[in-house]
Design a protein around this motif. Structure first.
Motif, PDB file in Angstrom:
ATOM      1  N   PRO A   1     -95.867 -48.387  -5.612  1.00  0.00           N
ATOM      2  CA  PRO A   1     -94.915 -49.444  -5.973  1.00  0.00           C
ATOM      3  C   PRO A   1     -93.762 -49.368  -5.398  1.00  0.00           C
ATOM      4  O   PRO A   1     -92.989 -50.490  -4.968  1.00  0.00           O
ATOM      5  CB  PRO A   1     -94.642 -48.777  -7.343  1.00  0.00           C
ATOM      6  N   GLU A   2     -93.300 -48.309  -4.608  1.00  0.00           N
ATOM      7  CA  GLU A   2     -92.036 -48.137  -3.812  1.00  0.00           C
ATOM      8  C   GLU A   2     -92.232 -49.151  -2.683  1.00  0.00           C
ATOM      9  O   GLU A   2     -91.319 -49.975  -2.404  1.00  0.00           O
ATOM     10  CB  GLU A   2     -91.641 -46.770  -3.451  1.00  0.00           C
ATOM     11  N   LEU A   3     -93.731 -49.098  -2.034  1.00  0.00           N
ATOM     12  CA  LEU A   3     -93.541 -49.869  -0.807  1.00  0.00           C
ATOM     13  C   LEU A   3     -93.828 -51.404  -1.483  1.00  0.00           C
ATOM     14  O   LEU A   3     -93.095 -52.283  -0.452  1.00  0.00           O
ATOM     15  CB  LEU A   3     -94.851 -49.642  -0.077  1.00  0.00           C
ATOM     16  N   ALA A   4     -94.260 -51.619  -2.210  1.00  0.00           N
ATOM     17  CA  ALA A   4     -94.530 -53.084  -2.803  1.00  0.00           C
ATOM     18  C   ALA A   4     -93.035 -53.734  -2.984  1.00  0.00           C
ATOM     19  O   ALA A   4     -92.744 -55.070  -2.694  1.00  0.00           O
ATOM     20  CB  ALA A   4     -95.324 -53.173  -3.984  1.00  0.00           C
ATOM     21  N   HIS A   5     -92.465 -53.101  -3.629  1.00  0.00           N
ATOM     22  CA  HIS A   5     -91.052 -53.485  -4.071  1.00  0.00           C
ATOM     23  C   HIS A   5     -90.002 -53.642  -2.613  1.00  0.00           C
ATOM     24  O   HIS A   5     -89.432 -54.616  -2.603  1.00  0.00           O
ATOM     25  CB  HIS A   5     -90.176 -52.745  -5.085  1.00  0.00           C
ATOM     26  N   ASN A   6     -90.262 -52.855  -1.788  1.00  0.00           N
ATOM     27  CA  ASN A   6     -89.621 -52.914  -0.552  1.00  0.00           C
ATOM     28  C   ASN A   6     -89.972 -54.156   0.325  1.00  0.00           C
ATOM     29  O   ASN A   6     -89.210 -54.860   0.872  1.00  0.00           O
ATOM     30  CB  ASN A   6     -89.578 -51.614   0.084  1.00  0.00           C
ATOM     31  N   ILE A   7     -91.223 -54.357   0.341  1.00  0.00           N
ATOM     32  CA  ILE A   7     -91.935 -55.587   0.999  1.00  0.00           C
ATOM     33  C   ILE A   7     -91.077 -56.696   0.187  1.00  0.00           C
ATOM     34  O   ILE A   7     -90.638 -57.739   1.045  1.00  0.00           O
ATOM     35  CB  ILE A   7     -93.314 -55.662   0.729  1.00  0.00           C
ATOM     36  N   ALA A   8     -91.296 -57.042  -0.928  1.00  0.00           N
ATOM     37  CA  ALA A   8     -90.573 -58.066  -1.769  1.00  0.00           C
ATOM     38  C   ALA A   8     -89.300 -58.217  -1.485  1.00  0.00           C
ATOM     39  O   ALA A   8     -88.887 -59.502  -1.371  1.00  0.00           O
ATOM     40  CB  ALA A   8     -90.925 -57.929  -3.277  1.00  0.00           C
TER      41      ALA A   8
END
Length: 311
Positions: A99-106
């Motif tokens: 989740p941390e990576l996914a939100h950082n991408i967004a």
């Protein structure tokens, strides 16, 4: 600071998860090298300890008004394909997300003039362009996180390159994250018509839908092996004539993350270039060059020599 430590353009065709006896029956008694290629790739790359997360750029997941990145803590369930339930039925999957990576991408969407949403809905569908590759490359490696990003059917080449740029920034903004990218999809992608396709189930490239499509695929494979991503990108108008899967958006997202035309990473091939009922399929893996994705140099961590790998 996070980093991309490897990337691949990989085939996900349903045939790879069929029982061995059916694969051999469809392929004149021979194993398809798309299977053995993935087995070799797992041993040489995915069983190493130098990465944390795999991001799959999924050519089967088509969104409409934005790009979507999966942001669940964990994804688990049984997968049955709506396309080919006879061959892909109740396949179990269970892997952690990031989740941390996914939100950082967004959060880098605005910077790159695009739209990206991280979604953690437990009922968000999964697709076999992700699951089939996870079965070979991720199953049995419980600490490796997997995230999927779909293509956007209203986007064009520039939109998917922008997604890739945001992906690279999101990875860089995630402390300590080491990421492998998978562009999951085919090269040329025209199926034989239903009444003819059972005559073309062999993996022999002679069954690619047209000789011209086969030659276009082989030309791009050669460019990838030379590290000439610039040539691939500069000739997309020409390649689109042969209907690459999802307009080759899976590769374009990966290219956007690796530096686009400035990327110099050379490919090594796992298995042969093969047919799948008219479509062109191949596994190509790119190690990060010693000088970086857009710098000169040999791969930083080349895989050991394998005399059985087919070029």
């Amino acid at each position: 600071m996070g980093e991309i430590v490897g990337a691949g353009l990989l085939a996900h065709v349903p045939t790879i998860v069929l029982p061995e006896e059916i694969r051999l029956e469809l392929n004149e008694g021979k194993e398809i090298t798309l299977v053995t290629g993935l087995e070799e790739l797992r041993k040489e790359v995915f069983e190493r300890d130098d990465y944390d997360t795999v991001v799959v750029l999924d050519s089967h997941w088509a969104t409409t008004v934005e790009f979507v990145a999966t942001a669940q803590d964990r994804r688990a369930g049984l997968f049955t394909s709506e396309e080919l339930p006879r061959g892909m039925s109740r396949m179990p999957y269970d892997y952690p997300g990031d989740p941390e990576l996914a939100h950082n991408i967004a959060r880098f969407a605005d910077k790159h003039g695009t739209w990206i949403t991280a979604i953690d809905d437990a009922y968000l569908p999964v697709y076999y362009a992700t699951i089939n590759l996870w079965k070979f490359l991720g199953e049995g490696l419980p600490d490796k996180r997997w995230v999927t990003i779909g293509v956007c059917q209203t986007g064009d080449m520039e939109d998917h390159l922008r997604l890739g740029r945001a992906l690279a920034d999101g990875i860089a903004a995630t402390p300590g994250r080491r990421v492998l990218l998978i562009a999951s999809g085919a090269l040329s992608h025209t199926f034989w018509p239903l009444r003819e396709l059972r005559d073309h189930e062999s993996s022999d490239p002679a069954h690619i839908f047209t000789p011209e499509a086969r030659e276009a695929d082989l030309e791009r494979i050669a460019w990838f092996k030379e590290g000439r991503h610039d040539k691939v990108l500069d000739t997309m108008d020409e390649f689109w004539k042969y209907k690459p899967e999802a307009k080759f958006f899976h590769y374009l997202m990966m290219a956007g993350a690796l530096g686009e035309g400035a990327c110099v990473a050379t490919a090594r091939q796992y298995g042969a270039y093969e047919n799948s009922i008219g479509t062109g399929q191949v596994h190509l893996w790119f190690d990060r060059p010693a000088g970086g994705w857009t710098g000169a140099g040999t791969p930083a961590a080349p895989a050991p020599h394998n005399p059985h790998r087919r070029a």
